[in-house]
Design an enzyme around this catalytic site. Structure first.
Site, PDB file in Angstrom:
ATOM      1  N   ASP A  78       0.818  -1.209   0.000  1.00  0.00           N
ATOM      2  CA  ASP A  78       0.000   0.000   0.000  1.00  0.00           C
ATOM      3  C   ASP A  78       0.854   1.262   0.000  1.00  0.00           C
ATOM      4  OD1 ASP A  78       0.997  -0.321   2.566  1.00  0.00           O
ATOM      5  OD2 ASP A  78      -0.931  -0.847   3.439  1.00  0.00           O
ATOM      6  N   ASN A 132      -7.012  -2.414  14.099  1.00  0.00           N
ATOM      7  CA  ASN A 132      -8.425  -2.764  13.853  1.00  0.00           C
ATOM      8  C   ASN A 132      -8.553  -4.025  13.003  1.00  0.00           C
ATOM      9  OD1 ASN A 132      -7.644  -1.855  11.360  1.00  0.00           O
ATOM     10  ND2 ASN A 132      -9.155  -0.231  11.192  1.00  0.00           N
ATOM     11  N   HIS A 146      -6.865  -4.677  10.149  1.00  0.00           N
ATOM     12  CA  HIS A 146      -6.690  -4.545   8.699  1.00  0.00           C
ATOM     13  C   HIS A 146      -5.412  -5.213   8.211  1.00  0.00           C
ATOM     14  CE1 HIS A 146      -4.578  -0.297   9.042  1.00  0.00           C
ATOM     15  NE2 HIS A 146      -3.688  -1.248   9.052  1.00  0.00           N
ATOM     16  N   GLU A 186      -9.611  -1.748   5.383  1.00  0.00           N
ATOM     17  CA  GLU A 186     -10.246  -1.421   6.651  1.00  0.00           C
ATOM     18  C   GLU A 186     -11.468  -2.319   6.878  1.00  0.00           C
ATOM     19  OE1 GLU A 186      -8.359   0.149   8.427  1.00  0.00           O
ATOM     20  OE2 GLU A 186      -8.206   2.295   8.039  1.00  0.00           O
TER      21      GLU A 186
END
Ligand code: GLP
Length: 261
Positions: free
Chosen positions: A67, A136, A138, A143
């Site tokens: 990413d 979280n 990811h 997400e």
């Protein structure tokens, strides 16, 4: 999925680095998927050591990072391009043109995502994909509620991710709001996925994703669909896993792991 628990962070990172090194030795022209985040830093340190001390050769491999932040230039300290140069590429014999990250400065970001996916496919797909995990759950920047069928795409970051990555960007207000990320399906298409998880702060999350249900609320849980996925955790991150003894038994007794014990 195989889970390997190591006593501490350094040992866990060393095992991950050895698996990367062995992939490169077996197939020097491997396509390696890379990840950023603090968790990966000791892995890249070890790979640089293997290069310097044992001649580990990166000259034929190609890399694709998971990413990149949108709208951040390559020389901006927040960019993952900058991070990768500093942490790895500048210290090994990789060809600059063989290192790829999504083009975060493209005028058309959706087109840049499609181009990135095409480039990965044209390279023959990813042989080994390194992964960390966000607080979280990811993977990459997928997400919660990202489609498990997603390919490389633009993602709007959650408040939790912005908070988590604030330290590396110089404050929450400096964290870009958008990122370009390989999709969950892009990651699942890799021939092997190798995740490193360290530290007590991720213990509850790790147990939820390994031993809990598959849910797009924790995109890492999609890895249960991966045909060859290895999770390496240090003891602190593994503390909440119920089946710790079972994972340990498999690692200590399966001949496939003999060289790594
Ligand atoms: C970022 C990256 C993820 C990485 C995560 C974990 O959000 N996009 O790929 O897994 O950071 O970061 P850390 O290792 O610092 O906990």
């Amino acid at each position: 999925m195989q889970v390997i628990i190591q006593p501490d962070t350094a040992t866990a990172a060393n095992l991950v680095a050895r698996l990367v090194a062995d992939t490169l030795k077996t197939k020097p022209a491997s396509v390696i998927g890379l990840a950023t985040g603090r968790t990966m830093e000791p892995v890249y340190e070890r790979l640089i050591e293997f290069h310097r001390n044992d001649g580990l050769d990166f000259s034929k491999c190609r890399t694709f990072n998971l990413d990149e932040y949108a709208g951040v230039k390559a020389d901006d300290f927040r960019s993952y391009r900058h991070t990768m140069q500093k942490l790895l590429f500048d210290h090994i014999n990789i060809r600059p043109e063989a290192t790829h990250l999504p083009d975060s400065m493209a005028a058309d970001l959706n087109q840049a995502c499609a181009d990135y996916e095409n480039k990965i496919n044209a390279a023959g797909g990813v042989d080994l994909q390194l992964l960390g995990i966000g607080s979280n759950g990811h993977i990459g920047f997928n997400e919660p509620l990202s489609s498990f069928s997603s390919l490389t795409h633009v993602e709007f970051l959650t408040a939790a991710t912005i908070r988590q990555n604030a330290g590396l960007c110089g404050g929450e207000d400096r964290v870009p709001r958008f990122a370009l990320t390989m999709g969950v399906a892009t990651i699942l298409a890799s021939r092997r996925a190798l995740m490193l998880v360290t530290g007590a702060a991720k213990a509850e999350l790790l147990a939820n994703f390994i031993e809990g249900p598959v849910t797009s609320m924790i995109t890492a849980s999609a890895l249960h669909w991966h045909r060859d996925c290895i999770i390496v955790a240090d003891a602190a991150a593994a503390a909440n896993l119920k089946n710790r003894a079972g994972y340990q038994f498999a690692f200590e007794n399966n001949p496939a792991w003999a060289a790594y014990r």
